[in-house]
Design a protein around this motif. Structure first.
Motif, PDB file in Angstrom:
ATOM      1  N   GLU A  69      -1.347  11.638   0.408  1.00 45.36           N
ATOM      2  CA  GLU A  69      -2.651  11.038  -0.217  1.00 45.36           C
ATOM      3  C   GLU A  69      -3.757  10.614   0.577  1.00 45.36           C
ATOM      4  N   ALA A  70      -3.239   9.800   1.592  1.00 49.80           N
ATOM      5  CA  ALA A  70      -4.155   9.083   2.551  1.00 49.80           C
ATOM      6  C   ALA A  70      -4.979   9.739   3.286  1.00 49.80           C
ATOM      7  N   LYS A  71      -6.344   9.750   3.578  1.00 49.29           N
ATOM      8  CA  LYS A  71      -7.147  10.402   4.068  1.00 49.29           C
ATOM      9  C   LYS A  71      -7.307  10.328   5.487  1.00 49.29           C
ATOM     10  N   THR A  72      -6.844   9.120   6.027  1.00 51.41           N
ATOM     11  CA  THR A  72      -6.639   9.148   7.462  1.00 51.41           C
ATOM     12  C   THR A  72      -5.244   8.529   7.602  1.00 51.41           C
ATOM     13  N   ALA A  73      -4.763   8.651   9.130  1.00 48.15           N
ATOM     14  CA  ALA A  73      -3.556   7.906   9.440  1.00 48.15           C
ATOM     15  C   ALA A  73      -3.627   6.334   9.280  1.00 48.15           C
ATOM     16  N   LYS A  74      -4.637   5.932   9.711  1.00 47.30           N
ATOM     17  CA  LYS A  74      -4.777   4.303   9.248  1.00 47.30           C
ATOM     18  C   LYS A  74      -4.466   3.700   8.174  1.00 47.30           C
ATOM     19  N   VAL A  75      -5.277   4.714   7.356  1.00 45.08           N
ATOM     20  CA  VAL A  75      -5.071   4.207   5.983  1.00 45.08           C
ATOM     21  C   VAL A  75      -3.772   4.719   5.366  1.00 45.08           C
ATOM     22  N   ALA A  76      -3.038   5.612   5.747  1.00 43.62           N
ATOM     23  CA  ALA A  76      -1.412   5.739   5.398  1.00 43.62           C
ATOM     24  C   ALA A  76      -0.646   4.830   5.964  1.00 43.62           C
ATOM     25  N   PHE A  77      -0.862   4.307   7.240  1.00 42.64           N
ATOM     26  CA  PHE A  77       0.151   3.409   7.827  1.00 42.64           C
ATOM     27  C   PHE A  77      -0.407   2.022   6.972  1.00 42.64           C
ATOM     28  N   GLU A  78      -1.491   1.745   6.568  1.00 42.74           N
ATOM     29  CA  GLU A  78      -1.674   0.624   5.905  1.00 42.74           C
ATOM     30  C   GLU A  78      -1.221   0.450   4.689  1.00 42.74           C
ATOM     31  N   LEU A  79      -1.367   1.392   3.777  1.00 47.65           N
ATOM     32  CA  LEU A  79      -0.906   1.618   2.416  1.00 47.65           C
ATOM     33  C   LEU A  79       0.808   1.679   2.457  1.00 47.65           C
ATOM     34  N   PHE A  80       1.470   2.200   3.509  1.00 46.17           N
ATOM     35  CA  PHE A  80       2.733   2.334   3.619  1.00 46.17           C
ATOM     36  C   PHE A  80       3.437   0.874   3.775  1.00 46.17           C
ATOM     37  N   LEU A  81       2.643  -0.076   4.753  1.00 47.74           N
ATOM     38  CA  LEU A  81       3.187  -1.279   4.978  1.00 47.74           C
ATOM     39  C   LEU A  81       2.919  -2.306   3.758  1.00 47.74           C
ATOM     40  N   TYR A  82       1.905  -2.200   3.132  1.00 48.90           N
ATOM     41  CA  TYR A  82       1.617  -2.934   1.642  1.00 48.90           C
ATOM     42  C   TYR A  82       2.481  -2.545   0.580  1.00 48.90           C
ATOM     43  N   ASP A  83       2.486  -1.398   0.489  1.00 40.27           N
ATOM     44  CA  ASP A  83       3.859  -0.667  -0.402  1.00 40.27           C
ATOM     45  C   ASP A  83       5.112  -1.294  -0.134  1.00 40.27           C
ATOM     46  N   ASN A  84       5.616  -1.351   0.931  1.00 37.96           N
ATOM     47  CA  ASN A  84       6.844  -1.951   1.538  1.00 37.96           C
ATOM     48  C   ASN A  84       6.740  -3.370   1.179  1.00 37.96           C
ATOM     49  N   VAL A  85       5.640  -4.069   1.393  1.00 34.89           N
ATOM     50  CA  VAL A  85       5.718  -5.645   1.446  1.00 34.89           C
ATOM     51  C   VAL A  85       6.314  -5.828  -0.098  1.00 34.89           C
ATOM     52  N   GLN A  86       5.551  -5.039  -1.168  1.00 38.48           N
ATOM     53  CA  GLN A  86       6.038  -5.508  -2.507  1.00 38.48           C
ATOM     54  C   GLN A  86       7.167  -5.170  -2.944  1.00 38.48           C
TER      55      GLN A  86
END
Length: 214
Positions: A95-112
């Motif tokens: 779903e993420a449009k860019t790799a940076k957004v993908a990695f950022e969302l991935f890390l934040y989801d993991n934090v939760q």
């Protein structure tokens, strides 16, 4: 997660099926969840058969009959964890449009998921085999392979970004994947040591500022 206490339960006798296996009187998925929580909290080696039979309210023979030996049960718990507790990396990356957004969302989801108040802290793929002895090398290797698969997915998302023109061709893709995989494992250890979600979010913020340095 359900919190219903299960009394001592055995597979039920059934007149028509006494000789060819008997239907189970317990919820197998609920039992897997309880076993998963034990392995997640205490680790593979520190979790004994006695701990498991007590938590699942089963006798040892019933446990073996239903799930196999301890190692087999552990692998089933890992599969349960990946299906129900781990970050949905494929969906996020899709779903993420860019790799940076993908990695950022991935890390934040993991934090939760790493610092939930009602679950063991950290990632089960990291903490469950951290202190294993040489006797559990096969189990450690199995879990290592799963962690490496996650890092491979990071690398593949970066390769996709290069193909789409989102990341420059000269970017050190393996180094980027290694860095963020290391950040993820570090978040797990910090969560295990008591760091809260706010503290872990700050780590992610700084890690994402590093993106443009590669």
């Amino acid at each position: 997660m359900t919190n219903n206490n299960v009394s001592e339960q055995e597979p039920c006798d059934h007149p028509a099926k006494k000789k060819r296996g008997r239907p189970k009187c317990f919820d197998e998925q609920q039992a897997l969840e309880k076993a998963m929580l034990l392995f997640w909290e205490h680790g593979y080696e520190a979790t004994s058969i006695s701990d498991l039979t007590q938590a699942l309210a089963l006798t040892a023979p019933s446990l073996y009959s239903s799930f196999g030996d301890k190692t087999t049960l552990f692998y089933k718990c890992i599969d349960y964890y990946l299906a129900h507790e781990a970050c949905p990396i494929e969906a996020i990356f899709l779903e993420a449009k860019t790799a940076k957004v993908a990695f950022e969302l991935f890390l934040y989801d993991n934090v939760q998921r790493l610092a939930q108040p009602d679950k063991p802290s950290g990632c089960m793929l990291v903490v469950a085999t951290m202190n294993c002895s040489d006797h559990a090398q096969e189990v450690q290797h199995n879990i290592l392979e799963k962690r490496l698969k996650t890092k491979q997915k990071l690398l593949e998302r970066l390769q996709q970004a290069v193909a789409e023109g989102d990341v420059v061709e000269t970017a050190p893709l393996q180094e980027i994947a290694d860095f963020y995989a290391t950040v993820l494992q570090g978040l797990t250890i910090q969560a295990r040591d008591g760091a809260n979600v706010e503290q872990l979010h700050k780590v992610v913020e700084h890690a994402m500022r590093t993106w443009d340095l590669f």
